[in-house]
Scaffold this active site. Structure first.
Site, PDB file in Angstrom:
ATOM      1  N   ARG A   1      -0.453  14.721  13.151  1.00  0.00           N
ATOM      2  CA  ARG A   1       0.297  14.596  11.647  1.00  0.00           C
ATOM      3  C   ARG A   1       0.397  15.868  10.917  1.00  0.00           C
ATOM      4  O   ARG A   1      -0.257  15.920   9.814  1.00  0.00           O
ATOM      5  CB  ARG A   1      -0.425  13.428  11.048  1.00  0.00           C
TER       6      ARG A   1
ATOM      7  N   CYS B   1      -5.491  13.275  12.645  1.00  0.00           N
ATOM      8  CA  CYS B   1      -6.123  12.027  12.270  1.00  0.00           C
ATOM      9  C   CYS B   1      -6.103  10.764  13.489  1.00  0.00           C
ATOM     10  O   CYS B   1      -5.862  11.576  14.540  1.00  0.00           O
ATOM     11  CB  CYS B   1      -5.655  11.174  11.093  1.00  0.00           C
TER      12      CYS B   1
ATOM     13  N   ASP C   1       3.938   0.508  12.262  1.00  0.00           N
ATOM     14  CA  ASP C   1       2.823   0.046  11.359  1.00  0.00           C
ATOM     15  C   ASP C   1       2.474  -1.442  11.852  1.00  0.00           C
ATOM     16  O   ASP C   1       1.600  -1.978  11.579  1.00  0.00           O
ATOM     17  CB  ASP C   1       2.752   0.248   9.953  1.00  0.00           C
TER      18      ASP C   1
ATOM     19  N   ARG D   1      -8.882  -0.584   3.525  1.00  0.00           N
ATOM     20  CA  ARG D   1      -8.001   0.325   3.011  1.00  0.00           C
ATOM     21  C   ARG D   1      -6.499  -0.187   2.803  1.00  0.00           C
ATOM     22  O   ARG D   1      -5.965   0.531   1.997  1.00  0.00           O
ATOM     23  CB  ARG D   1      -7.822   1.745   4.102  1.00  0.00           C
TER      24      ARG D   1
ATOM     25  N   LYS E   1       0.804  -1.202  -0.088  1.00  0.00           N
ATOM     26  CA  LYS E   1       0.077  -0.009   0.064  1.00  0.00           C
ATOM     27  C   LYS E   1       0.930   1.322  -0.019  1.00  0.00           C
ATOM     28  O   LYS E   1       0.814   2.087  -0.992  1.00  0.00           O
ATOM     29  CB  LYS E   1      -1.116  -0.111   1.217  1.00  0.00           C
ATOM     30  N   ASN E   2       1.842   1.254   1.034  1.00  0.00           N
ATOM     31  CA  ASN E   2       2.524   2.289   1.054  1.00  0.00           C
ATOM     32  C   ASN E   2       3.596   2.615   0.073  1.00  0.00           C
ATOM     33  O   ASN E   2       4.408   3.782   0.052  1.00  0.00           O
ATOM     34  CB  ASN E   2       3.137   2.610   2.478  1.00  0.00           C
TER      35      ASN E   2
ATOM     36  N   ARG F   1      -4.886  10.666   3.975  1.00  0.00           N
ATOM     37  CA  ARG F   1      -3.975  11.554   4.211  1.00  0.00           C
ATOM     38  C   ARG F   1      -2.960  11.426   3.043  1.00  0.00           C
ATOM     39  O   ARG F   1      -2.147  12.605   2.724  1.00  0.00           O
ATOM     40  CB  ARG F   1      -3.195  11.267   5.550  1.00  0.00           C
TER      41      ARG F   1
ATOM     42  N   VAL G   1       6.777   6.966  17.110  1.00  0.00           N
ATOM     43  CA  VAL G   1       6.625   7.853  15.987  1.00  0.00           C
ATOM     44  C   VAL G   1       5.476   8.518  15.799  1.00  0.00           C
ATOM     45  O   VAL G   1       5.310   9.799  15.652  1.00  0.00           O
ATOM     46  CB  VAL G   1       6.714   6.764  14.676  1.00  0.00           C
TER      47      VAL G   1
HETATM   48  N1  EPU Z   1       5.835  14.969  10.799  1.00  0.00           N
HETATM   49  C1  EPU Z   1       5.940  16.242  11.260  1.00  0.00           C
HETATM   50  N2  EPU Z   1       5.674  17.122  10.071  1.00  0.00           N
HETATM   51  C2  EPU Z   1       5.789  16.832   8.958  1.00  0.00           C
HETATM   52  C3  EPU Z   1       5.581  15.450   8.494  1.00  0.00           C
HETATM   53  C4  EPU Z   1       5.623  14.475   9.631  1.00  0.00           C
HETATM   54  O1  EPU Z   1       5.823  16.518  12.423  1.00  0.00           O
HETATM   55  O2  EPU Z   1       5.779  17.541   8.111  1.00  0.00           O
HETATM   56  C5  EPU Z   1       5.637  13.896  12.061  1.00  0.00           C
HETATM   57  C6  EPU Z   1       4.310  13.082  12.057  1.00  0.00           C
HETATM   58  O3  EPU Z   1       3.202  13.672  12.728  1.00  0.00           O
HETATM   59  C7  EPU Z   1       4.865  11.873  12.908  1.00  0.00           C
HETATM   60  C8  EPU Z   1       6.304  11.639  12.435  1.00  0.00           C
HETATM   61  O4  EPU Z   1       6.754  12.978  11.639  1.00  0.00           O
HETATM   62  O5  EPU Z   1       4.977  11.963  14.249  1.00  0.00           O
HETATM   63  C9  EPU Z   1       6.497  10.859  11.257  1.00  0.00           C
HETATM   64  O6  EPU Z   1       5.278  10.684  10.150  1.00  0.00           O
HETATM   65  P1  EPU Z   1       5.539  10.253   8.764  1.00  0.00           P
HETATM   66  O7  EPU Z   1       5.508  11.722   8.067  1.00  0.00           O
HETATM   67  O8  EPU Z   1       6.729   9.492   8.328  1.00  0.00           O
HETATM   68  O9  EPU Z   1       4.581   9.483   8.580  1.00  0.00           O
HETATM   69  P2  EPU Z   1       3.297   9.570   7.058  1.00  0.00           P
HETATM   70  O10 EPU Z   1       4.254   9.837   5.878  1.00  0.00           O
HETATM   71  O11 EPU Z   1       2.188  10.623   7.079  1.00  0.00           O
HETATM   72  C10 EPU Z   1       3.765   7.039   6.636  1.00  0.00           C
HETATM   73  C11 EPU Z   1       2.843   5.772   6.218  1.00  0.00           C
HETATM   74  C12 EPU Z   1       2.180   5.578   7.431  1.00  0.00           C
HETATM   75  C13 EPU Z   1       3.337   5.063   8.293  1.00  0.00           C
HETATM   76  C14 EPU Z   1       4.251   6.147   8.736  1.00  0.00           C
HETATM   77  C15 EPU Z   1       5.852   5.964   9.408  1.00  0.00           C
HETATM   78  C16 EPU Z   1       2.108   6.277   3.862  1.00  0.00           C
HETATM   79  C17 EPU Z   1       1.066   6.458   3.023  1.00  0.00           C
HETATM   80  N3  EPU Z   1       1.773   6.091   5.159  1.00  0.00           N
HETATM   81  O12 EPU Z   1       2.953   8.211   7.154  1.00  0.00           O
HETATM   82  O13 EPU Z   1       1.465   4.531   7.135  1.00  0.00           O
HETATM   83  O14 EPU Z   1       3.035   4.719   9.607  1.00  0.00           O
HETATM   84  O15 EPU Z   1       4.851   6.888   7.354  1.00  0.00           O
HETATM   85  O16 EPU Z   1       6.152   4.933   8.986  1.00  0.00           O
HETATM   86  O17 EPU Z   1       3.250   5.926   3.522  1.00  0.00           O
HETATM   87  C18 EPU Z   1      -0.363   2.953   7.534  1.00  0.00           C
HETATM   88  O18 EPU Z   1       0.104   2.176   6.644  1.00  0.00           O
HETATM   89  O19 EPU Z   1      -1.072   2.414   8.405  1.00  0.00           O
HETATM   90  C19 EPU Z   1       0.369   4.034   7.951  1.00  0.00           C
HETATM   91  C20 EPU Z   1      -0.185   4.935   8.742  1.00  0.00           C
END
Ligand code: EPU
Length: 419
Positions: free
Chosen positions: A122, A117, A306, A398, A22-23, A93, A328
């Site tokens: 996030r 969320c 995850d 999802r 998915k990711n 998201r 995280v």
């Molecule tokens: N963060 C910030 N500012 C930003 C971006 C992130 O403060 O601009 C913080 C977030 O709030 C969080 C941390 O950084 O505390 C890490 O978040 P990250 O941005 O890495 O998460 P993401 O990119 O939104 C992806 C996956 C998630 C997975 C996380 C961590 C996708 C589509 N989603 O989310 O997947 O948990 O990385 O590995 O790739 C899932 O599949 O269930 C899922 C939630």
């Protein structure tokens, strides 16, 4: 709304195939916006988030075709709108991933801010900050990110913290920028590497994928390609835990053991006997009950957030006491209260879930508000006496392709019923 009904007690046995990640598929679908000729994506998982992304691209005027193997062909030559509406971004998201590609190729993008969320606030401030550093004019007005630029300029970006989609958005944006972009403290997740590989197949010049420093030399254009998405390591991990928790023996095919080190290590600590081949993993508990583990989540290659909820399910029925620490996301323990309702002895102390394993849980009606928490309740249901009914399973749809069919194939007593 459908429900899953599980009667616990069966040890899982047998073989199943793992789907595409998915990711990885979601950013790759967004990356097609950068190509000036059609991109074909293979090994696409049949997931609700994929359908939502198709809807998002479709609303922009992008032409999408699906063949009988579920390969998606994306042709962006018909694009007529550079807008991602609140209604779609709110439900998924990862829609934010269209921001970097649209801005980089077309010079403008209006994307709704995702908002909070179920697992934390996030924010996407680092996505915005990076694009601004590359010369974009970015404002947040009426809940929308409005970004404008003539052409992005390569620069050095030092990420304040490791963000997966943040790294992906900026890497995609940098592919068509003027000059070289360096992203330091980049995410090293295999899905980021898969996206980089796909972009390189489209003509991008990205090096360093899989390390914390990405170097992206901007090019004038990207073109179509055919790309096979990597297997889903979280789906893989979830079925391995399902087998471990039930004292079972399963073989998972079409997966990638080489990107699963932290999870396989935790399973071995729990007492699992694990054998791997190039594209398969076999787990055998030899009928034994698992032993509780202590894990702490962190960015790849450490233990993935995850997989946190699934290991919480394992710990609550394992031998002994265990701790699960989440670093995280700020609020990713929705499953704990639901597991307590099923008889789990578990308490939350700050960002750590501390449990003492019980032999069996008791079935109950439960539900969760995010994908992995919902999956962990399915796992808990597999080791609960009586019937567990899981509501709001659209969360599971999802991110898990036909979960009830795959679990049933392994011998679980599970069915989907309309609510
Ligand atoms: N963060 C910030 N500012 C930003 C971006 C992130 O403060 O601009 C913080 C977030 O709030 C969080 C941390 O950084 O505390 C890490 O978040 P990250 O941005 O890495 O998460 P993401 O990119 O939104 C992806 C996956 C998630 C997975 C996380 C961590 C996708 C589509 N989603 O989310 O997947 O948990 O990385 O590995 O790739 C899932 O599949 O269930 C899922 C939630």
């Amino acid at each position: 709304m459908d429900k899953l009904i599980i009667s616990g007690g069966e040890a899982l046995h047998g073989e199943i195939r793992i789907s595409g990640a998915k990711n990885a598929v979601l950013p790759i679908m967004a990356a097609t916006l950068l190509a000036d000729s059609p991109v074909t994506i293979r090994n696409v998982p049949h997931l609700h988030d994929v359908t939502t992304t198709m809807e998002l691209l479709g609303q922009m005027g992008v032409h999408l075709t699906l063949n009988e193997n579920m390969d998606i062909e994306v042709d962006t030559s018909t694009i007529n709108s550079l807008y991602a509406p609140y209604d779609l971004v709110r439900t998924m998201r990862s829609s934010i991933l269209v921001l970097g590609p649209m801005l980089s190729r077309f010079g403008r993008a209006d994307v709704s801010l995702p908002g909070g969320c179920a697992i934390g606030s996030r924010p996407v401030n680092l996505h915005i900050k990076g694009l601004q550093a590359m010369g974009a004019d970015v404002e947040v007005i009426n809940g929308y990110i409005k970004a404008r630029v003539d052409r992005l300029k390569g620069t050095k970006l030092v990420m304040d913290l490791v963000t997966v989609t943040g790294t992906e958005n900026l890497m995609m944006a940098a592919t068509l920028a003027d000059g070289v972009t360096i992203i330091e403290n980049a995410a090293r997740e295999p899905e980021v590497t898969d996206l980089a590989n796909c972009l390189n197949c489209m003509g991008a010049k990205i090096s360093g994928a899989g390390t914390d420093t990405l170097v992206i030399e901007g090019v004038e254009r990207l073109s179509g390609t055919e790309y096979k998405v990597l297997p889903d390591r979280i789906e893989t991990g979830s079925y391995l835990v399902a087998a471990a928790i039930t004292g079972g023996h399963v073989k998972l095919k079409d997966t990638r053991p080489d990107i699963m080190d932290a999870v396989l290590q935790a399973l071995q600590e729990a007492g699992a006997d694990i054998t791997i081949g190039e594209d398969w993993i076999e787990l055998d508990m030899h009928g034994k009950r698992a032993t509780a583990v202590n894990v702490q989540t962190a960015p790849y290659p450490a233990f993935p957030t995850d997989m946190q909820a699934q290991f919480t399910a394992l710990n609550v029925v394992a031998e002994g006491a265990g701790t699960i620490t989440e670093t995280v996301f700020e609020n990713r323990f929705m499953h704990v209260q639901e597991m307590q309702r099923m008889g789990a002895q578990i308490t939350l102390k700050g960002n750590t879930a501390i449990s003492t394993g019980v032999k069996r849980l008791t079935g109950a009606p439960v539900m969760a508000t995010d994908l992995r928490a919902s999956a962990s309740l399915v796992l808990a249901g597999l080791v609960a006496d009586g019937e567990t009914s899981i509501g709001r399973i659209y969360h599971i749809d999802r991110g898990y392709e036909r979960i009830e069919e795959k679990l049933a194939q392994l011998g679980a007593n599970i069915r989907r019923v309309p609510a």
